[in-house]
Each structure stands twice: as structure tokens, then as C-alpha cells.
Motif scaffolding. Structure first.
Motif, PDB file in Angstrom:
ATOM      1  N   UNK A   1       0.804  -1.220   0.000  1.00 25.34           N
ATOM      2  CA  UNK A   1       0.000   0.000   0.000  1.00 25.34           C
ATOM      3  C   UNK A   1       0.842   1.277   0.000  1.00 25.34           C
ATOM      4  N   UNK A   2       2.021   1.229   0.614  1.00 30.32           N
ATOM      5  CA  UNK A   2       2.881   2.413   0.633  1.00 30.32           C
ATOM      6  C   UNK A   2       3.672   2.576  -0.656  1.00 30.32           C
ATOM      7  N   UNK A   3       3.644   1.562  -1.508  1.00 35.27           N
ATOM      8  CA  UNK A   3       4.367   1.644  -2.776  1.00 35.27           C
ATOM      9  C   UNK A   3       5.765   1.055  -2.727  1.00 35.27           C
ATOM     10  N   UNK A   4       6.156   0.465  -1.591  1.00 40.09           N
ATOM     11  CA  UNK A   4       7.506  -0.087  -1.485  1.00 40.09           C
ATOM     12  C   UNK A   4       7.691  -1.275  -2.424  1.00 40.09           C
ATOM     13  N   UNK A   5       6.740  -2.189  -2.457  1.00 45.40           N
ATOM     14  CA  UNK A   5       6.856  -3.355  -3.342  1.00 45.40           C
ATOM     15  C   UNK A   5       6.960  -2.908  -4.799  1.00 45.40           C
ATOM     16  N   UNK A   6       6.080  -2.017  -5.207  1.00 48.87           N
ATOM     17  CA  UNK A   6       6.100  -1.519  -6.584  1.00 48.87           C
ATOM     18  C   UNK A   6       7.406  -0.785  -6.889  1.00 48.87           C
ATOM     19  N   UNK A   7       7.865   0.047  -5.929  1.00 48.51           N
ATOM     20  CA  UNK A   7       9.100   0.799  -6.134  1.00 48.51           C
ATOM     21  C   UNK A   7      10.305  -0.106  -6.303  1.00 48.51           C
TER      22      UNK A   7
ATOM     23  N   UNK B   1      17.413   4.485  -3.077  1.00 52.03           N
ATOM     24  CA  UNK B   1      16.643   5.607  -3.615  1.00 52.03           C
ATOM     25  C   UNK B   1      15.152   5.319  -3.573  1.00 52.03           C
ATOM     26  N   UNK B   2      14.771   4.089  -3.938  1.00 55.54           N
ATOM     27  CA  UNK B   2      13.353   3.703  -3.903  1.00 55.54           C
ATOM     28  C   UNK B   2      12.812   3.761  -2.480  1.00 55.54           C
ATOM     29  N   UNK B   3      13.580   3.272  -1.532  1.00 49.60           N
ATOM     30  CA  UNK B   3      13.152   3.308  -0.125  1.00 49.60           C
ATOM     31  C   UNK B   3      13.008   4.740   0.369  1.00 49.60           C
ATOM     32  N   UNK B   4      13.916   5.613  -0.046  1.00 51.69           N
ATOM     33  CA  UNK B   4      13.842   7.015   0.376  1.00 51.69           C
ATOM     34  C   UNK B   4      12.568   7.678  -0.141  1.00 51.69           C
ATOM     35  N   UNK B   5      12.177   7.357  -1.363  1.00 49.20           N
ATOM     36  CA  UNK B   5      10.944   7.926  -1.922  1.00 49.20           C
ATOM     37  C   UNK B   5       9.727   7.448  -1.146  1.00 49.20           C
ATOM     38  N   UNK B   6       9.719   6.164  -0.793  1.00 47.41           N
ATOM     39  CA  UNK B   6       8.591   5.618  -0.030  1.00 47.41           C
ATOM     40  C   UNK B   6       8.553   6.226   1.361  1.00 47.41           C
ATOM     41  N   UNK B   7       9.734   6.391   1.986  1.00 54.16           N
ATOM     42  CA  UNK B   7       9.774   7.001   3.316  1.00 54.16           C
ATOM     43  C   UNK B   7       9.210   8.426   3.264  1.00 54.16           C
ATOM     44  N   UNK B   8       9.592   9.198   2.257  1.00 54.66           N
ATOM     45  CA  UNK B   8       9.078  10.565   2.124  1.00 54.66           C
ATOM     46  C   UNK B   8       7.558  10.558   1.966  1.00 54.66           C
ATOM     47  N   UNK B   9       7.049   9.590   1.196  1.00 54.88           N
ATOM     48  CA  UNK B   9       5.599   9.473   1.000  1.00 54.88           C
ATOM     49  C   UNK B   9       4.896   9.141   2.312  1.00 54.88           C
ATOM     50  N   UNK B  10       5.454   8.179   3.059  1.00 58.13           N
ATOM     51  CA  UNK B  10       4.843   7.780   4.332  1.00 58.13           C
ATOM     52  C   UNK B  10       4.896   8.919   5.329  1.00 58.13           C
ATOM     53  N   UNK B  11       6.008   9.625   5.384  1.00 59.28           N
ATOM     54  CA  UNK B  11       6.110  10.753   6.315  1.00 59.28           C
ATOM     55  C   UNK B  11       5.116  11.858   5.957  1.00 59.28           C
ATOM     56  N   UNK B  12       4.882  12.046   4.668  1.00 56.59           N
ATOM     57  CA  UNK B  12       3.887  13.033   4.248  1.00 56.59           C
ATOM     58  C   UNK B  12       2.492  12.612   4.705  1.00 56.59           C
ATOM     59  N   UNK B  13       2.216  11.308   4.636  1.00 61.53           N
ATOM     60  CA  UNK B  13       0.931  10.805   5.122  1.00 61.53           C
ATOM     61  C   UNK B  13       0.807  10.992   6.628  1.00 61.53           C
ATOM     62  N   UNK B  14       1.895  10.764   7.363  1.00 58.73           N
ATOM     63  CA  UNK B  14       1.881  10.967   8.816  1.00 58.73           C
ATOM     64  C   UNK B  14       1.574  12.428   9.153  1.00 58.73           C
ATOM     65  N   UNK B  15       2.138  13.330   8.381  1.00 65.04           N
ATOM     66  CA  UNK B  15       1.936  14.758   8.640  1.00 65.04           C
ATOM     67  C   UNK B  15       0.490  15.186   8.399  1.00 65.04           C
ATOM     68  N   UNK B  16      -0.243  14.419   7.588  1.00 61.72           N
ATOM     69  CA  UNK B  16      -1.637  14.764   7.285  1.00 61.72           C
ATOM     70  C   UNK B  16      -2.615  14.258   8.335  1.00 61.72           C
ATOM     71  N   UNK B  17      -2.127  13.480   9.312  1.00 64.94           N
ATOM     72  CA  UNK B  17      -3.007  13.002  10.375  1.00 64.94           C
ATOM     73  C   UNK B  17      -3.475  14.177  11.236  1.00 64.94           C
ATOM     74  N   UNK B  18      -4.593  14.031  11.940  1.00 63.48           N
ATOM     75  CA  UNK B  18      -5.055  15.108  12.828  1.00 63.48           C
ATOM     76  C   UNK B  18      -3.990  15.540  13.836  1.00 63.48           C
ATOM     77  N   UNK B  19      -3.218  14.582  14.351  1.00 68.31           N
ATOM     78  CA  UNK B  19      -2.179  14.922  15.324  1.00 68.31           C
ATOM     79  C   UNK B  19      -0.866  15.321  14.668  1.00 68.31           C
ATOM     80  N   UNK B  20      -0.807  15.234  13.339  1.00 65.44           N
ATOM     81  CA  UNK B  20       0.379  15.661  12.611  1.00 65.44           C
ATOM     82  C   UNK B  20       1.531  14.678  12.704  1.00 65.44           C
ATOM     83  N   UNK B  21       2.689  15.111  12.221  1.00 67.65           N
ATOM     84  CA  UNK B  21       3.888  14.270  12.252  1.00 67.65           C
ATOM     85  C   UNK B  21       4.311  14.076  13.706  1.00 67.65           C
ATOM     86  N   UNK B  22       4.845  12.902  14.059  1.00 67.10           N
ATOM     87  CA  UNK B  22       5.217  12.639  15.452  1.00 67.10           C
ATOM     88  C   UNK B  22       6.505  13.342  15.894  1.00 67.10           C
TER      89      UNK B  22
END
Length: 201
Positions: free
Chosen positions: A35-41, A114-135
């Protein structure tokens, strides 16, 4: 034919006691990677092939990560996924795992990074969109907004040695104590000493 996706589209939750599998937590790990795109990446940066028995190499690496979480200690333990056959379908063979790992040269490892870094950036962006924001961490009552804290610590790996002059670790055991780096904000492992990779090969 690629065997990289679609397995989770067949999943259902029921209470009839049929089609049960053990280690069901492995499903969450695999689904998270998909779901995070790691497998595809990973599949996009690793060598591709075709034919009726071909496994996408990124999918093989994700499968290997899943069995390590299930307790695997060698490549032959990919057979643990046989218990997940009702969920994931087929599994890569030990020979496929060996060929996949054998193809990981320095250039390929950089592409994986490089692929892992892109997925990490995507996941962190999703974390930041939570009501409580990035941890962000709080220290002494002060919220460290914008600070990513890296926790460096040694991790003990037991390995008995009969070599002359071998000394015990600081906890009186034998083995290695490589340094690891963890992101304290998200509790994810970022890196582990290179000699651990050599040890496990």
C-alpha cells in the motif's frame, strides 16, 4: 507473468473458522509494503524478466522481509510462507531468493536505497496529514517541531567463537555489537553496521 500484486484483493474477514492461517500479522506487514508503494518501487528498480515462473525481484525481497519477521534465520526459511498460502498464494522458491540476493550489486543497492527514500518521504507526508500531525518529539516539555532525531545504539548479536583471543562483549556474551541507527520520531530502523550484513550472508 508477474506475481507482484493483487493478492490482497481476495481477502475477506469471516467468523466461520474456515481458511484460518497462523502468523496473521505477516499480512499487515506485506500489505503495508504494497500500500505504501515499497513493493512496486522495488520492482521498478530491480531487473525484470518474463515467463511463467518469473517472480518480480522486489516482491521476493518483501517476501524475504516477511519471513525474517516470522523468525527466519536462513534463505531456506522462505518455506515459512507456505503457511500463508491461503493469503498470499504461491511463494518464491529458495533458488529464486538466492538468485535475487546474488544480483544485488552496489549499483542495484543504491537504486534500492533511492526507492526506499521515496517511499519514506511518502509515508512521512501521510503521517503529517493526520489530525495529530507528524510525530515530533517532546523533550522537557518542549515540542521539537521540525527536528528528526536519530538514535544511535549498539545491538547485540550472539555468535559463539572458538577463536584464540576472542573476548566477551560488554554484557559477557560472545558475538557482535554493531551500531544501529533508528529514527526516534517514527521508531523505524534507518541503518545497521555493514559487518552485520556480512555476518548474515
Amino acid at each position: 507473468m508477474s506475481k507482484s500484486s493483487g493478492w490482497d484483493q481476495r481477502l475477506i474477514v469471516s467468523s466461520d473458522g474456515k481458511g484460518l492461517v497462523g502468523h496473521a500479522g505477516a499480512v499487515l506487514l506485506r500489505k503495508c509494503a504494497d500500500r505504501t508503494g515499497l513493493t512496486r518501487g522495488l520492482n521498478q528498480v530491480l531487473p525484470r524478466g518474463n515467463g511463467p515462473g518469473w517472480w518480480d525481484r522486489g516482491t521476493v525481497l518483501i517476501s524475504l522481509a516477511v519471513v525474517i519477521v516470522l523468525g527466519a534465520t536462513s534463505m531456506s526459511d522462505i518455506a515459512l510462507l507456505a503457511h500463508q498460502g491461503l493469503v498470499f498464494g504461491g511463494r518464491p522458491s529458495e533458488a529464486t531468493v538466492r538468485r535475487t540476493l546474488a544480483g544485488l550489486d552496489e549499483k542495484t543497492l543504491k537504486r534500492i536505497g533511492t526507492a526506499r527514500a521515496k517511499v519514506r518521504a511518502h509515508v512521512w507526508a501521510l503521517l503529517a496529514r493526520r489530525p495529530q500531525g507528524f510525530p515530533w518529539l517532546s523533550v522537557a516539555g518542549k515540542l521539537l517541531t521540525g527536528w528528526v532525531v536519530i538514535d544511535l545504539d549498539a545491538t547485540l548479536i550472539t555468535a559463539h567463537s572458538d577463536k584464540q583471543g576472542a573476548a566477551a562483549t560488554f554484557k559477557k556474551g560472545y558475538g557482535f555489537h554493531p551500531l544501529g541507527a533508528w529514527c526516534a520520531n517514527t521508531s523505524e530502523c534507518l541503518a545497521v553496521g555493514a559487518h552485520v550484513i556480512r555476518f548474515w550472508r
